[in-house]
Structure formats: structure tokens, C-alpha cells
Design an enzyme around this catalytic site. Sequence first.
Site, PDB file in Angstrom:
ATOM      1  N   ARG A  66      92.801  24.136 -15.042  1.00 22.79           N
ATOM      2  CA  ARG A  66      91.579  24.636 -14.397  1.00 22.79           C
ATOM      3  C   ARG A  66      91.591  26.161 -14.244  1.00 22.79           C
ATOM      4  O   ARG A  66      90.562  26.818 -14.377  1.00 22.79           O
ATOM      5  CB  ARG A  66      91.420  23.955 -13.024  1.00 22.79           C
ATOM      6  CG  ARG A  66      90.099  24.220 -12.357  1.00 22.79           C
ATOM      7  CD  ARG A  66      89.890  23.302 -11.174  1.00 22.79           C
ATOM      8  NE  ARG A  66      88.632  23.564 -10.508  1.00 22.79           N
ATOM      9  CZ  ARG A  66      88.510  23.793  -9.205  1.00 22.79           C
ATOM     10  NH1 ARG A  66      89.586  23.784  -8.420  1.00 22.79           N
ATOM     11  NH2 ARG A  66      87.323  24.008  -8.671  1.00 22.79           N
ATOM     12  N   HIS A  70      88.604  28.716 -15.237  1.00 23.12           N
ATOM     13  CA  HIS A  70      87.947  29.602 -14.270  1.00 23.12           C
ATOM     14  C   HIS A  70      88.153  31.070 -14.637  1.00 23.12           C
ATOM     15  O   HIS A  70      87.333  31.914 -14.287  1.00 23.12           O
ATOM     16  CB  HIS A  70      88.437  29.314 -12.846  1.00 23.12           C
ATOM     17  CG  HIS A  70      87.771  28.124 -12.243  1.00 23.12           C
ATOM     18  ND1 HIS A  70      87.364  28.063 -10.931  1.00 23.12           N
ATOM     19  CD2 HIS A  70      87.418  26.932 -12.773  1.00 23.12           C
ATOM     20  CE1 HIS A  70      86.797  26.893 -10.683  1.00 23.12           C
ATOM     21  NE2 HIS A  70      86.829  26.188 -11.796  1.00 23.12           N
ATOM     22  N   ASN A  98      86.500  28.980  -5.912  1.00 22.83           N
ATOM     23  CA  ASN A  98      87.908  29.168  -6.283  1.00 22.83           C
ATOM     24  C   ASN A  98      88.886  28.880  -5.145  1.00 22.83           C
ATOM     25  O   ASN A  98      90.102  28.994  -5.327  1.00 22.83           O
ATOM     26  CB  ASN A  98      88.122  30.590  -6.809  1.00 22.83           C
ATOM     27  CG  ASN A  98      87.655  30.730  -8.245  1.00 22.83           C
ATOM     28  OD1 ASN A  98      87.522  29.726  -8.956  1.00 22.83           O
ATOM     29  ND2 ASN A  98      87.384  31.947  -8.678  1.00 22.83           N
ATOM     30  N   HIS A 206      88.577  16.636 -16.973  1.00 23.21           N
ATOM     31  CA  HIS A 206      88.558  15.878 -15.710  1.00 23.21           C
ATOM     32  C   HIS A 206      89.266  14.538 -15.837  1.00 23.21           C
ATOM     33  O   HIS A 206      89.172  13.701 -14.947  1.00 23.21           O
ATOM     34  CB  HIS A 206      87.114  15.728 -15.199  1.00 23.21           C
ATOM     35  CG  HIS A 206      86.528  17.015 -14.691  1.00 23.21           C
ATOM     36  ND1 HIS A 206      85.207  17.194 -14.395  1.00 23.21           N
ATOM     37  CD2 HIS A 206      87.140  18.206 -14.410  1.00 23.21           C
ATOM     38  CE1 HIS A 206      85.001  18.438 -13.966  1.00 23.21           C
ATOM     39  NE2 HIS A 206      86.162  19.074 -13.972  1.00 23.21           N
TER      40      HIS A 206
HETATM   41  C1  HEM Z   1      81.369  21.172 -16.802  1.00 20.37           C
HETATM   42  C2  HEM Z   1      81.370  21.848 -15.693  1.00 20.37           C
HETATM   43  C3  HEM Z   1      82.442  21.706 -14.650  1.00 20.37           C
HETATM   44  C4  HEM Z   1      82.240  21.555 -13.315  1.00 20.37           C
HETATM   45  C5  HEM Z   1      80.909  21.546 -12.599  1.00 20.37           C
HETATM   46  C6  HEM Z   1      83.543  21.419 -12.708  1.00 20.37           C
HETATM   47  C7  HEM Z   1      83.759  21.281 -11.341  1.00 20.37           C
HETATM   48  C8  HEM Z   1      84.965  20.940 -10.781  1.00 20.37           C
HETATM   49  C9  HEM Z   1      85.163  20.655  -9.382  1.00 20.37           C
HETATM   50  C10 HEM Z   1      84.091  20.718  -8.300  1.00 20.37           C
HETATM   51  C11 HEM Z   1      86.458  20.312  -9.217  1.00 20.37           C
HETATM   52  C12 HEM Z   1      87.125  19.852  -7.926  1.00 20.37           C
HETATM   53  C13 HEM Z   1      87.570  20.969  -7.036  1.00 20.37           C
HETATM   54  C14 HEM Z   1      88.090  20.425  -5.727  1.00 20.37           C
HETATM   55  O1  HEM Z   1      87.280  20.069  -4.889  1.00 20.37           O
HETATM   56  O2  HEM Z   1      89.313  20.342  -5.542  1.00 20.37           O
HETATM   57  C15 HEM Z   1      87.077  20.358 -10.513  1.00 20.37           C
HETATM   58  C16 HEM Z   1      88.385  20.067 -10.764  1.00 20.37           C
HETATM   59  C17 HEM Z   1      88.989  20.242 -11.986  1.00 20.37           C
HETATM   60  N1  HEM Z   1      88.415  20.790 -13.118  1.00 20.37           N
HETATM   61 FE1  HEM Z   1      86.456  21.081 -13.412  1.00 20.37          FE
HETATM   62  N2  HEM Z   1      84.497  21.485 -13.678  1.00 20.37           N
HETATM   63  C18 HEM Z   1      83.883  21.648 -14.887  1.00 20.37           C
HETATM   64  C19 HEM Z   1      84.494  21.808 -16.107  1.00 20.37           C
HETATM   65  C20 HEM Z   1      85.858  21.894 -16.279  1.00 20.37           C
HETATM   66  C21 HEM Z   1      86.508  22.367 -17.477  1.00 20.37           C
HETATM   67  C22 HEM Z   1      85.778  22.881 -18.717  1.00 20.37           C
HETATM   68  C23 HEM Z   1      87.845  22.284 -17.244  1.00 20.37           C
HETATM   69  C24 HEM Z   1      88.987  22.676 -18.133  1.00 20.37           C
HETATM   70  C25 HEM Z   1      88.902  22.905 -19.415  1.00 20.37           C
HETATM   71  C26 HEM Z   1      88.019  21.734 -15.918  1.00 20.37           C
HETATM   72  C27 HEM Z   1      89.214  21.385 -15.349  1.00 20.37           C
HETATM   73  C28 HEM Z   1      89.360  20.845 -14.097  1.00 20.37           C
HETATM   74  C29 HEM Z   1      90.592  20.249 -13.611  1.00 20.37           C
HETATM   75  C30 HEM Z   1      91.855  20.029 -14.424  1.00 20.37           C
HETATM   76  C31 HEM Z   1      90.357  19.883 -12.284  1.00 20.37           C
HETATM   77  C32 HEM Z   1      91.367  19.262 -11.307  1.00 20.37           C
HETATM   78  C33 HEM Z   1      92.078  20.361 -10.567  1.00 20.37           C
HETATM   79  C34 HEM Z   1      93.169  19.914  -9.618  1.00 20.37           C
HETATM   80  O3  HEM Z   1      93.536  18.752  -9.573  1.00 20.37           O
HETATM   81  O4  HEM Z   1      93.674  20.797  -8.900  1.00 20.37           O
HETATM   82  N3  HEM Z   1      86.798  21.543 -15.358  1.00 20.37           N
HETATM   83  N4  HEM Z   1      86.147  20.776 -11.440  1.00 20.37           N
END
Ligand code: HEM
Length: 339
Positions: A66, A70, A98, A206
Site C-alpha cells: 500500500r 500511496h 494516510n 485488496h
Molecule cells: C482503487 C482504489 C482504492 C481505494 C479506494 C483503496 C482504499 C483502501 C482503504 C480505505 C484501505 C483500508 C485502510 C484502513 O482503514 O486501514 C485500503 C487498504 C489497502 N489497500 Fe487500497 N485502495 C485502492 C487501491 C489500492 C491499490 C491500487 C493498492 C496496491 C496496489 C492497494 C493496496 C492496499 C492494501 C495492501 C491494503 C491493506 C493495508 C493493510 O493491511 O495495512 N489499494 N485501501
Amino acid sequence: MALIKLLPRCLFQVAFSISFLLGPTLGGGLKVRFYDKSCPQAEAIVRDTVNSYFSQDPTVSAPLLRLHFHDCFVRGCDGSVLLNSTRTNKAEKDAKPNQTLDGFYVIDAAKAALEKACPATVSCADILALAARDAVSLATGFRKKMNLTKENLYQVETGRRDGFLSKATEAEAHLPSSDDNIAILKANFASKGLDSRDLAILSGAHAIGTSHCFSFEKRLHHHYNGRGGADPTVHPRYAVELLEKCRPGNSTVVEMVPGSSTTFDTKYYELVARRRGLFHSDAALMEDEVTRGYVYSSLKLPASSFFVDFGESMIKMGKAGVLTGKSGEIRKNCALVNH
Ligand code: HEM
């Protein structure tokens, strides 16, 4: 006549302006094994660092993946997400979307090891790109089963340099929101040189990780969109299951893919197809022909084919707005600009 004479120059100027504008965005100057001569052990140092944290705690993969995303979506992949706020500037790190980032300590550990081995050579932006790849490769439970003999899922292009600026307001403006609809998501990704297929593929990230309840809870409640009723794109039974898991307070987290949040695979797409994606933005993939097509095709194809696609889209994302050549700098400490 005068017009004809002017034409080639105009065309040249237009071409120059376009290449100037697009040059950095298209990742000119990046290449695989950029550090082969200047720091041959660079990739091994990052891999060993990620490996050592992963072997103690496999949940470290998701935040590392992530972080690179970002970084790239705000000001390009220039390490701006790693900079600390100063007295006069609130940095990306402290922007609302963030606050849930993690894994900075792994990047710092890799940087410290790299500074020992090859001082002032490897950028923080490249460490983010390499660590994301290594983190995902390690989380690929299928790797052995699928007979993927290569150590890594894909080869990372390197040669990025670190930027000088980081602004919380830019993170708030450019990072996608979990409530975004498909049109907004497509436009946001397009602005980084990524098409609808990349959106579908990269959303597959995800497959790993967790989310805080506050990031999606709104869609479970009755006044979603102010129209009464919960978000119609979430399966009503899944909404109830999630509400049961989310306790009052701000700290509850749930797995993106229940029971499989440390294994990088295609289960995410199964969930999205069954209206069990966690975010509205996940469910939105079913609203566009291309993204929906990708969700369905990934159910039929072997996971190895998703891995190939994921690698290609990550390489594309990693080119967004990069600084190369003499632009930017190589930070000594990823949280601070050099002075
Ligand atoms: C398509 C639009 C996207 C949205 C709206 C989005 C939004 C989010 C949100 C809201 C979270 C949870 C944050 C939390 O509350 O802890 C999350 C987690 C995550 N996102 Fe996305 N994301 C998107 C695309 C991506 C992309 C493109 C990647 C990587 C290439 C990514 C990788 C991750 C990962 C791995 C997590 C888990 C993080 C953790 O466990 O600490 N996301 N994302």
C-alpha cells in the site's frame, strides 16, 4: 508559405512540450537492474530486509504494498509519502487517508542497510517499489504450487530519485476514496497513466491486508447516500456479518478477504463477484464492462495469469511521475530531505 515554414518548428515545439509533459509520467530513465554497477547488492538487501520482517509477521506485506501505491498516486513515485511534516508543512504522511499507513520501519531498516553498503546511492522511492514487489512475492502462497520458479513475481524497474516536497493537501486530493464510484476511480487512475484494466488488476491488491471499520462502515448503515437503506452494492448478509465484527470505537480492523488476508491470490475477485467486496470502490468494479470482465475472467484463469497481469500493472504504476537523471536527490534518511 510562411505558414508552411513555421509548421515544422511548431510541430517540434508541440512534440517537445508533449514529451516534456509526458516524459516523467511515462517513466523515462527507469530500467531493470539500474543499480547493477553502482550497488549490485541493492535488490538483495531490500529483499533480505523484507524477508526478515515477513518471517516474523506475514501481515507486513499488505502495508508495504500500500505504501508504494500511496507514494505513486501523490506527486508520482518520488518517496514523498515517507517525508515527515515540518513546523511549516503538513506532509502526506499526516493526511487523513494516510493515517492508516504502516510499514515505514521496514523501509527505514532497508535504507539503513543500504546506506552502509552503498552510501547515497539507492533512492527511497526505489526502496518502496522493491519492497512492495518483495512483499507481494512472499505473500504469494501459490508460488510453489503453481511451479513458479522465479524468485520474484516481476522485475522492478529502478532509477527513481527522491522528491523534495510532500503535502497533506495533495494526498487528500489525489488518493482514491473507498466511496468512489467507477467513473471517479477510472478518471483518477487515468490521470496516472493507468487504464480500466489496470484499475481492476491493481484493486486485486485488496487480496491481502485489513481495513479499519471506519473506512467502510458508512455503506452498511441506513442513510447511505442520504436515500435510506445501506449501499445496495453490498450483499445484505455480508453487511450484517461486517456490522457484527465492527465494534464501537475507532480501532476495529477486519480482513479484506476473510480467512485469507496474508495470501496474495484471486479470492478477492470471487468476493467482488458475489457482492462481498469490502469497499464501495471494490464493488464498483462490477459497474464497468472492462473491470467487470476482468473480475469474471480471473475466476476462470489460473492465479499465475493474475500474477503476470499484476506485475505488468505494478510496473506501469511505478512509472507515474518519476524523477530521474539529475532531478530530485538520493535521500540519506527517507523521512528527511538532505541538507
Ligand atoms: C482503487 C482504489 C482504492 C481505494 C479506494 C483503496 C482504499 C483502501 C482503504 C480505505 C484501505 C483500508 C485502510 C484502513 O482503514 O486501514 C485500503 C487498504 C489497502 N489497500 Fe487500497 N485502495 C485502492 C487501491 C489500492 C491499490 C491500487 C493498492 C496496491 C496496489 C492497494 C493496496 C492496499 C492494501 C495492501 C491494503 C491493506 C493495508 C493493510 O493491511 O495495512 N489499494 N485501501
